[in-house]
Motif scaffolding. Structure first.
Motif, PDB file in Angstrom:
ATOM      1  N   PRO A   1       2.579  -8.434  11.544  1.00 61.52           N
ATOM      2  CA  PRO A   1       1.500  -8.180  10.578  1.00 61.52           C
ATOM      3  C   PRO A   1       0.893  -9.479  10.068  1.00 61.52           C
ATOM      4  CG  PRO A   1       3.642  -7.799   9.559  1.00 61.52           C
ATOM      5  CD  PRO A   1       3.901  -8.071  11.001  1.00 61.52           C
ATOM      6  N   GLU A   2      -0.408  -9.400   9.726  1.00 59.48           N
ATOM      7  CA  GLU A   2      -1.099 -10.570   9.165  1.00 59.48           C
ATOM      8  C   GLU A   2      -1.076 -10.503   7.644  1.00 59.48           C
ATOM      9  OE1 GLU A   2      -2.267 -13.159  10.601  1.00 59.48           O
ATOM     10  OE2 GLU A   2      -2.144 -12.522  12.705  1.00 59.48           O
ATOM     11  N   ASN A   3      -1.217 -11.671   7.061  1.00 60.78           N
ATOM     12  CA  ASN A   3      -1.271 -11.777   5.621  1.00 60.78           C
ATOM     13  C   ASN A   3      -2.624 -11.274   5.122  1.00 60.78           C
ATOM     14  OD1 ASN A   3      -1.651 -13.223   2.987  1.00 60.78           O
ATOM     15  ND2 ASN A   3       0.409 -13.900   3.560  1.00 60.78           N
ATOM     16  N   GLN A   4      -2.661 -10.413   4.109  1.00 60.41           N
ATOM     17  CA  GLN A   4      -3.956  -9.944   3.620  1.00 60.41           C
ATOM     18  C   GLN A   4      -3.963  -9.793   2.104  1.00 60.41           C
ATOM     19  OE1 GLN A   4      -4.439  -6.016   5.391  1.00 60.41           O
ATOM     20  NE2 GLN A   4      -2.266  -6.190   5.870  1.00 60.41           N
ATOM     21  N   VAL A   5      -5.162  -9.923   1.536  1.00 61.77           N
ATOM     22  CA  VAL A   5      -5.319  -9.808   0.092  1.00 61.77           C
ATOM     23  C   VAL A   5      -5.784  -8.409  -0.234  1.00 61.77           C
ATOM     24  CG1 VAL A   5      -6.400 -10.806  -1.937  1.00 61.77           C
ATOM     25  CG2 VAL A   5      -5.971 -12.230   0.067  1.00 61.77           C
ATOM     26  N   LEU A   6      -5.030  -7.756  -1.093  1.00 60.43           N
ATOM     27  CA  LEU A   6      -5.408  -6.397  -1.472  1.00 60.43           C
ATOM     28  C   LEU A   6      -6.335  -6.424  -2.682  1.00 60.43           C
ATOM     29  CD1 LEU A   6      -1.972  -4.563  -1.183  1.00 60.43           C
ATOM     30  CD2 LEU A   6      -3.664  -5.063   0.581  1.00 60.43           C
ATOM     31  N   ALA A   7      -6.902  -5.265  -2.979  1.00 63.02           N
ATOM     32  CA  ALA A   7      -7.822  -5.165  -4.098  1.00 63.02           C
ATOM     33  C   ALA A   7      -7.156  -5.539  -5.417  1.00 63.02           C
ATOM     34  CB  ALA A   7      -8.363  -3.735  -4.184  1.00 63.02           C
ATOM     35  N   SER A   8      -5.866  -5.255  -5.529  1.00 63.45           N
ATOM     36  CA  SER A   8      -5.149  -5.558  -6.757  1.00 63.45           C
ATOM     37  C   SER A   8      -4.934  -7.062  -6.930  1.00 63.45           C
ATOM     38  CB  SER A   8      -3.792  -4.863  -6.732  1.00 63.45           C
ATOM     39  OG  SER A   8      -3.018  -5.379  -5.662  1.00 63.45           O
ATOM     40  N   GLY A   9      -5.247  -7.859  -5.924  1.00 59.34           N
ATOM     41  CA  GLY A   9      -5.013  -9.306  -6.008  1.00 59.34           C
ATOM     42  C   GLY A   9      -3.734  -9.705  -5.326  1.00 59.34           C
ATOM     43  N   SER A  10      -2.863  -8.751  -4.987  1.00 58.04           N
ATOM     44  CA  SER A  10      -1.613  -9.083  -4.300  1.00 58.04           C
ATOM     45  C   SER A  10      -1.911  -9.536  -2.876  1.00 58.04           C
ATOM     46  CB  SER A  10      -0.703  -7.853  -4.238  1.00 58.04           C
ATOM     47  OG  SER A  10      -0.320  -7.497  -5.543  1.00 58.04           O
ATOM     48  N   ARG A  11      -1.088 -10.452  -2.409  1.00 60.11           N
ATOM     49  CA  ARG A  11      -1.136 -10.828  -0.991  1.00 60.11           C
ATOM     50  C   ARG A  11       0.076 -10.202  -0.338  1.00 60.11           C
ATOM     51  NH1 ARG A  11      -3.155 -15.161   1.393  1.00 60.11           N
ATOM     52  NH2 ARG A  11      -4.903 -16.198   0.385  1.00 60.11           N
ATOM     53  N   VAL A  12      -0.104  -9.527   0.751  1.00 57.70           N
ATOM     54  CA  VAL A  12       1.028  -8.845   1.355  1.00 57.70           C
ATOM     55  C   VAL A  12       0.931  -8.947   2.879  1.00 57.70           C
ATOM     56  CG1 VAL A  12      -0.116  -6.608   1.296  1.00 57.70           C
ATOM     57  CG2 VAL A  12       2.375  -6.691   1.300  1.00 57.70           C
ATOM     58  N   THR A  13       2.078  -8.975   3.521  1.00 57.66           N
ATOM     59  CA  THR A  13       2.108  -9.080   4.975  1.00 57.66           C
ATOM     60  C   THR A  13       2.798  -7.830   5.507  1.00 57.66           C
ATOM     61  OG1 THR A  13       2.464 -11.420   4.584  1.00 57.66           O
ATOM     62  CG2 THR A  13       2.690 -10.654   6.843  1.00 57.66           C
ATOM     63  N   CYS A  14       2.022  -6.744   5.708  1.00 55.10           N
ATOM     64  CA  CYS A  14       2.628  -5.493   6.110  1.00 55.10           C
ATOM     65  C   CYS A  14       1.571  -4.606   6.757  1.00 55.10           C
ATOM     66  CB  CYS A  14       3.213  -4.787   4.886  1.00 55.10           C
ATOM     67  SG  CYS A  14       3.997  -3.223   5.292  1.00 55.10           S
ATOM     68  N   HIS A  15       1.967  -3.850   7.780  1.00 47.49           N
ATOM     69  CA  HIS A  15       1.035  -2.973   8.491  1.00 47.49           C
ATOM     70  C   HIS A  15       0.640  -1.740   7.670  1.00 47.49           C
ATOM     71  CE1 HIS A  15       0.920  -5.197  12.123  1.00 47.49           C
ATOM     72  NE2 HIS A  15       2.223  -5.086  12.366  1.00 47.49           N
ATOM     73  N   LEU A  16       1.356  -1.480   6.580  1.00 47.04           N
ATOM     74  CA  LEU A  16       1.017  -0.307   5.778  1.00 47.04           C
ATOM     75  C   LEU A  16      -0.331  -0.482   5.088  1.00 47.04           C
ATOM     76  CD1 LEU A  16       4.413   0.458   4.043  1.00 47.04           C
ATOM     77  CD2 LEU A  16       3.267   1.810   5.792  1.00 47.04           C
ATOM     78  N   TYR A  17      -0.782  -1.728   4.978  1.00 50.99           N
ATOM     79  CA  TYR A  17      -2.016  -2.001   4.244  1.00 50.99           C
ATOM     80  C   TYR A  17      -3.061  -2.518   5.207  1.00 50.99           C
ATOM     81  CZ  TYR A  17       1.363  -1.568   0.569  1.00 50.99           C
ATOM     82  OH  TYR A  17       2.332  -1.096  -0.225  1.00 50.99           O
ATOM     83  N   GLY A  18      -4.287  -2.506   4.737  1.00 53.17           N
ATOM     84  CA  GLY A  18      -5.359  -3.070   5.528  1.00 53.17           C
ATOM     85  C   GLY A  18      -5.960  -2.052   6.470  1.00 53.17           C
ATOM     86  N   GLU A  19      -6.795  -2.559   7.389  1.00 54.05           N
ATOM     87  CA  GLU A  19      -7.628  -1.647   8.174  1.00 54.05           C
ATOM     88  C   GLU A  19      -6.818  -0.820   9.168  1.00 54.05           C
ATOM     89  OE1 GLU A  19      -7.694  -5.403  10.692  1.00 54.05           O
ATOM     90  OE2 GLU A  19      -7.451  -4.846   8.591  1.00 54.05           O
ATOM     91  N   GLY A  20      -5.653  -1.353   9.566  1.00 52.95           N
ATOM     92  CA  GLY A  20      -4.889  -0.616  10.576  1.00 52.95           C
ATOM     93  C   GLY A  20      -4.086   0.527   9.981  1.00 52.95           C
ATOM     94  N   ALA A  21      -3.968   0.555   8.654  1.00 53.94           N
ATOM     95  CA  ALA A  21      -3.064   1.529   8.048  1.00 53.94           C
ATOM     96  C   ALA A  21      -3.637   2.929   8.064  1.00 53.94           C
ATOM     97  CB  ALA A  21      -2.749   1.120   6.608  1.00 53.94           C
TER      98      ALA A  21
END
Lengths: 332, 321, 299
Positions: B301-321
Motif C-alpha cells: 500500500p502507498e502512503n495517503q492523506v485522508l480527509a481527516s488529516g491522518s496519513r495512513v498506509t493501508c489498502h482499506l483507504y483511498g481510491e482502491g478501497a
C-alpha cells in the motif's frame, strides 16, 4: 580517605604473606628429602669426606639452622624471622645471609622489571585502544594484531630467538652477561652504555612478550567501552573523534587495565626471572638458577618468599592509587 | 507553515550473516516547529533505527540506503562527516534514555557540557560556556552544584535531566527523545516529561518522543506516529488516534490498551511481529490483519492523506478501497 | 512500484556447516590456532611412528652434529638426535598439558559448583582460599615443590602433579561465577518449581549450559600447565633425564650452546614451544570471542 577499605586490604596483604610463608615453610618439611644432607652429600661426592664426617656435619648444620627443634617452634622462629626480614643463611655461600644475597642482585631485577613493565604497559594499551577504535587505519590495526601473536609466547623463548638472530647471527648485541668480560664496573658513561647494551635483548624479549597481553585486554575493553551509552551519547553531542577517544573511551578503558597491572605483576616478575637466567644477568633469576643447581635451599625459599611479599605489597599499593583515578571509588 | 523537519523516503538496512534486514522501509515524516510527535511501535519495529538514521548514526553492518533528512532546509544526508558533527546538537539533538549510563562516569557533569559547546564553537570564552551550561541546568530545574558533580552522585531522574540539559544546550530545531522515561519511576517520569515540555516551549523546537507508553503520548504529544516492521503505517493527531484510529494495526494497538470503564480481558494482537529478514510480501501486516484482502498479500500500500488529516498506509483507504 | 518487496529465495537460511565456515572466516584466531594445532599433532604422531625412541636419550648418536639430511635438527652435546628428542618432548608436553589441564578443570568445576550452589560458609571459604592463593606467583611455589622432590625421581607425571597443585583456582572462580549467574536465570527457577532435585538441576539444567565455559577453561588450563612445566624445566627443575622441550633448552644453556656455536640445539625446541603455546593462546582467544559476542568484531 577510606579507613575501612584500607585496613581490609592490609589484612588481605597479611593473609597472602602468611599463606606464602606457610607454604614455603611446610612443603620442604613434608618432603622426605633433607636439604642439608642433600647439599653435603653432593659436596661429599666431589670433596671426598667420609660418610661419618657427613653425619657430623649434617647434625651440626641442622642444629645451626634449628632443624632439630620441634616443628611448631621452627615455624614460630621462621615467622618471627620473616617479620624481621631475616630469611636465614645461605647454605652455599655460608656466612652470607639470604637477605644480603638478595640485596646484591635486587637492583638488577628491579631495573629490568620496572622499565619493561612500564614500556609494555604503555605500548600495549595504546595499541590495543587503537586496534579497537573503528576509525584507526587498517595498517595500525594489523600492527596491533601482530603483537597479539606474541601473546602466548613466553618472553624467554623470544629471548632465545633474539640471541640467535641478533646476538649469534648478526653479532649486533652480546649473547648474555651483565657487562663485557674484562671491564671493571665503575661510574663512567662507557660502563653504563655497556650495561645498557647487555640489557637491550632481555628488555626487548620481555616487552615483546608482555605487550600482546595488554593489546588483547585493552582491545576487549575498548570494544566494551565503545558499546557504552556514554560513548554513543558523546557522538550524538557532535564531539570530534579525538575528544571522544581521549576523554570518553581511553580514560574509561584504562581503569580496569590498571587493576590488571596489579594482577599481572606476578607473571611479569616470573618471566623476568626466567629471562635473566637465559641471559646470565646478575639478578634474582640467575641467583635462583644457581641456587637450584647447587641445592642451596635456604636461598631458593628466601627468594620465593621475598618476591611473593614484594608482589603482594605492590598489588596493594596499586589498589590504593586506583581511587585517585576513579571518582566512583573515591566517593564510596 | 514550512515544516522544520522533513524525512523523505528514508531507508535503512542491516547486513547480517543470514541476509539483509530492512530496518527502515521508505519512511516519510513532516514536522512543524514546536510540534510534538510520539513514535510508537513494538520492539524492533524500527523506532530507534529511525532516530539513529536522522542523526546519521547508523553504524555497520547497518547502512542508510537512501532518503533525505531535511532540518530547517538543510539536507543532513548530503553533509560531509565534518559538517554533520556540527549539525548534531545544534540542528538536531538526541536525548538518550539517560537514567542508566549515558554520562561519562569519570568526568564531571560540567566538563561534559562544556566539551559539547566547545565542539561547536571552539572560540567561545570559557566563562560564557560555563554560563550557558548553568542556564541549561537551571531550565531543567537542577541546582548549579550539579555542574561540579559526577554521574554516580545523581539520581536516575537527575541524570535524565542532565541529558535533557545537554540536548538543549545549543537550542536545536529538532529534539529526538528516545524513551527518556522508561527506566524511571512513575513520579519521576511525570516530572521528566514536564521538563521536556517546558524546555521545548522555551526554545520552540520540534520534538519526536519515542516510546511504548500510549498514556504518556496522549498526555503531552500533538501527534502520534505508528511504526510496524520498519514502516510508518499511520500518523494522526492524538485525538484522531485515540478516538478513530485508521490503520488496522493502530486500531488493534488502541484496543489493547486497558480501559477504566470496560473491565475484562485485555485484547492482544494475534500473531507475532515479522522478522525483518523475511518480511511478508505486500503489506507487512497482512498475516495478522483481520481485514486483509487479496491485494494486501501482493501489493504494497502507498502512503495517503485522508480527509481527516491522518496519513495512513493501508489498502482499506483511498481510491482502491 | 510497490509490489512484492522481498522474495523468499533471496534470504534462504544457509545450512550449519556453511555457517560454521563463515564463522571461522570471521574468527581468524580460532582458525589459525586450530590449524597450527593440527599441524603439531600430525608432526608428533608421524614422528612417534617413525623415530627410534632410544635416539632421544644420551649417547645414542654422534654428538654435536649440525642439522643434516640424516639428523634434520642436528644432535646435541650428549649425543641425542634432536629430532627424536623433539618428538618425544612434544608428546610429553602434551601428556603434562592434557593431564594437568583436564584434572585442574575437573577439580575447578567441582569446587566452583559446590561454592556457587551451596553458598554460605563453604562458598566464603573456597573463594577466599582462591583469592589468597592467586596473588602468589604459582611458578615460585612450583619451584619450591619441585625443589623439594628428589631430582632423580622427578618424572613427567610428577611434573604434571606439581603443576596441577596450583592450577585449580582459575577454573573454580570462573565456573563459580557462571553457576551463580545461571542460578538466577529463569530455566533454573522453572526446574525448581517443577520439583526437580538439586542434583537433577545440576546435571540436566546447569551443566549442559556450562559446557562452553568448561571447554574454554580447559584450553586455558592446558596452556597454563604447558607454560608452567616449561618454566620449571627451563630453570632446571624438570625431569632431568627426559627430553622435555624446556629441559633441552636448559641443558643447551648450561652447556653454553650459543657461545660454542651449537645454535641448532636450543632453537628447535624453542620454535616448537612457541608453536604449541601460540596455537593454544590463539584457540583460547578465538573461544573467548565466541563465548563473548561483544568482543566480536563488526565487519
Amino acid at each position: 580517605m577510606n579507613f575501612r577499605l584500607l585496613s581490609k586490604r592490609l589484612l588481605f596483604l597479611l593473609m597472602v604473606v602468611w599463606a606464602a610463608s606457610t607454604i614455603t615453610f611446610f612443603i620442604p618439611r613434608i618432603s622426605p628429602k633433607n636439604p642439608v644432607r642433600e647439599r653435603f652429600a653432593e659436596l661429599a661426592r666431589t670433596g671426598g669426606f667420609s660418610p661419618e664426617d657427613l653425619e657430623v656435619i649434617v647434625a651440626d648444620y641442622s642444629q645451626r639452622f634449628g632443624l632439630d627443634k620441634p616443628l611448631l617452634q621452627q615455624y614460630g622462629d621462621y615467622m618471627w624471622g620473616i617479620l624481621r626480614f631475616d630469611l636465614g643463611i645461605s647454605l652455599n655461600k655460608f656466612p652470607k645471609t639470604v637477605m644480603q644475597l638478595i640485596y646484591e642482585s635486587l637492583p638488577w631485577t628491579i631495573g629490568l622489571v620496572f622499565i619493561t613493565t612500564i614500556l609494555s604497559f604503555i605500548l600495549g594499551n595504546w595499541l590495543g585502544a587503537l586496534a579497537a577504535w573503528p576509525r584507526s587505519p587498517d595498517w595500525l590495526k594489523n600492527i596491533a594484531t601482530s603483537f597479539v601473536l606474541f601473546q602466548g609466547v613466553p618472553p624467554v623463548l623470544l629471548g632465545i630467538l633474539l640471541i640467535f638472530f641478533i646476538g649469534f647471527k648478526l653479532k649486533l648485541l652480546p649473547l648474555g652477561g651483565a657487562y663485557s668480560i674484562g671491564t671493571v664496573p665503575d661510574q663512567s658513561i662507557g660502563f653504563f652504555l655497556d650495561v645498557l647494551r647487555h640489557q637491550l635483548l632481555p628488555g626487548i624479549a620481555l616487552v615483546l612478550g608482555s605487550v600482546g597481553g595488554w593489546v588483547i585486554s585493552m582491545r576487549g575493553m575498548g570494544v566494551t567501552i565503545q558499546g557504552e551509552d556514554y560513548v554513543t551519547f558523546a557522538e550524538h553531542k557532535g564531539l570530534g573523534p579525538r575528544v571522544i577517544f581521549r576523554d570518553y573511551y581511553l580514560r574509561n578503558a584504562l581503569l580496569p587495565q590498571i587493576t590488571g597491572l596489579a594482577l599481572a605483576l606476578g607473571n611479569l616478575v616470573t618471566s623476568a626471572i626466567v629471562v635473566e637466567g637465559i641471559f646470565a644477568l646478575p639478578g634474582l633469576g640467575t641467583m635462583l638458577n644457581s641456587a637450584i643447581r647447587s641445592n642451596d635451599f635456604s636461598v631458593i625459599y628466601g627468594i620465593v618468599l621475598f618476591i611473593t611479599i614484594g608482589i603482594a605489597t605492590l598489588m596493594v599499593i596499586v589498589e590504593f592509587l586506583y581511587p585517585l583515578l576513579d571518582p566512583r571509588i573515591r566517593h564510596q | 507553515m514550512k515544516p522544520v523537519l522533513k524525512v523523505v523516503d528514508l531507508e535503512v538496512s542491516y547486513y547480517t550473516d543470514a541476509g539483509r534486514a530492512k530496518a527502515l522501509d521508505r519512511v516519510n515524516l513532516e514536522l512543524n516547529a514546536g510540534e510534538k510527535i510520539g513514535l510508537v511501535g513494538e520492539s524492533g519495529s524500527g523506532k530507534s533505527t529511525m532516530a539513529l538514521a536522522m542523526m546519521r548514526m547508523i553504524k555497520p553492518p547497518g547502512r542508510i540506503e537512501h532518503g533525505q533528512v531535511i532540518v530547517d532546509g538543510n539536507d543532513l544526508t548530503s553533509l560531509s562527516d565534518e559538517q554533520m558533527l556540527k549539525a548534531r546538537l545544534s540542528q538536531i539533538a538526541y536525548i538518550p534514555q539517560g537514567a542508566m549510563n549515558s554520562l561519562n562516569p569519570v568526568t564531571r557533569i560540567g566538563a561534559q557540557m562544556i566539551d559539547a559547546i566547545k565542539a561547536h564553537s571552539p572560540n567561545m570564552p570559557k566563562d560564557k560556556m560555563r554560563a550557558r551550561s548553568l542556564k541549561a541546568l537551571e531550565s531543567v530545574e537542577l541546582k548549579p552544584e550539579v555542574f561540579r558533580m559526577y554521574a554516580h552522585e545523581l539520581s536516575g531522574g537527575m541524570k535524565q535531566r542532565v541529558c535533557i540539559a545537554i540536548g538543549i544546550l545549543l537550542e536545536p530545531k529538532v529534539i529526538i527523545a528516545d524513551e527518556p522515561t522508561s527506566a524511571l519511576d512513575v513520579v519521576t517520569q511525570r516530572q521528566v516529561m514536564e521538563t521536556i515540555n517546558k524546555v521545548q516551549a522555551e526554545i520552540g523546537a520540534a520534538v519526536i518522543l519515542i516510546g511504548h507508553d500510549m498514556g504518556l503520548m496522549a498526555q503531552s504529544m500533538d501527534k502520534v506516529a505508528v511504526m510496524y516492521a520498519g514502516r510508518l503505517v499511520e500518523v494522526s493527531t492524538v485525538k484522531e488516534m485515540f478516538t478513530a484510529p485508521k490503520h488496522p494495526y493502530s486500531q488493534a494497538l488502541i484496543r489493547s490498551l486497558p480501559k477504566l470503564d470496560v473491565r475484562g480481558v485485555f485484547q492482544g494482537i494475534p500473531g507475532l511481529a515479522p522478522s525483518l529478514l523475511r518480511l511478508p510480501s505486500g503489506c507487512a501486516f497482512h498475516p495478522r490483519c483481520q481485514e486483509a484482502m487479496d491485494k494486501c498479500k501482493t501489493l504494497r500500500p502507498e502512503n495517503q492523506v485522508l480527509a481527516s488529516g491522518s496519513r495512513v498506509t493501508c489498502h482499506l483507504y483511498g481510491e482502491g478501497a | 512500484m510497490s509490489s512484492v518487496t522481498l522474495s523468499n529465495t533471496a534470504i534462504r537460511q544457509p545450512n550449519k556447516v556453511t555457517l560454521f565456515f563463515r564463522y571461522l572466516r570471521r574468527n581468524p584466531s580460532l582458525t589459525f590456532g586450530l590449524l597450527i594445532m593440527l599441524f603439531l599433532v600430525i608432526f608428533t604422531v608421524h614422528g612417534l611412528l617413525t623415530i627410534n625412541t632410544k635416539d632421544a636419550y644420551p649417547l645414542a648418536v654422534r654428538p654435536k652434529m649440525p642439522p643434516s639430511f640424516q639428523y634434520p635438527l642436528g644432535t646435541d652435546f650428549f649425543g641425542r638426535d634432536l629430532y627424536a628428542a623433539m618428538v618425544i618432548g612434544m608428546w610429553q608436553t602434551a601428556v603434562i598439558g592434557v593431564f594437568a589441564g583436564a584434572l585442574g578443570t575437573i577439580i575447578g568445576t567441582i569446587f566452583g559448583f559446590i561454592s556457587a550452589y551451596f553458598g554460605g560458609f563453604i562458598d566464603a571459604a573456597i573463594t577466599s582460599i582462591c583469592q589468597i592463593l592467586i596473588p602468589i606467583p604459582a611458578f615460585l611455589i612450583q619451584v619450591i615443590i619441585a625443589g623439594s622432590i628428589d631430582k632423580r625421581s622427578v618424572t613427567i607425571l610428577t611434573m604434571a602433579w606439581v603443576v596441577l597443585l596450583l592450577a585449580w583456582m582459575g577454573p573454580t572462580l570462573v565456573i563459580r561465577a557462571q553457576v551463580l549467574s545461571m542460578k538466577e536465570r529463569q530455566f533454573v527457577s522453572v526446574a525448581k518449581l517443577s520439583g526437580m532435585t538439586s542434583l537433577g538441576i545440576i546435571f540436566k539444567e546447569i551443566l549442559p549450559n556450562l559446557l562452553p565455559f568448561i571447554a574454554a577453561a580447559f584450553i586455558a588450563q592446558v596452556f597454563q600447565a604447558v607454560f608452567a612445566s616449561f618454566y620449571l624445566a627451563i630453570v632446571g627443575l624438570g625431569p632431568v633425564r627426559e627430553p622435555l622441550l624446556g629441559n633441552t633448552i636448559w641443558s643447551a644453556q648450561t652447556q653454553g650452546a650459543f657461545f660454542n656455536g651449537w645454535w641448532w640445539w636450543p632453537i628447535g625446541p624453542a620454535v616448537a614451544m612457541i608453536l604449541i603455546l601460540g596455537s593454544l593462546a590463539l584457540i583460547n582467544m578465538g573461544m573467548d570471542e565466541m563465548a563473548n559476542p561483544r568482543i566480536r568484531r563488526s565487519e
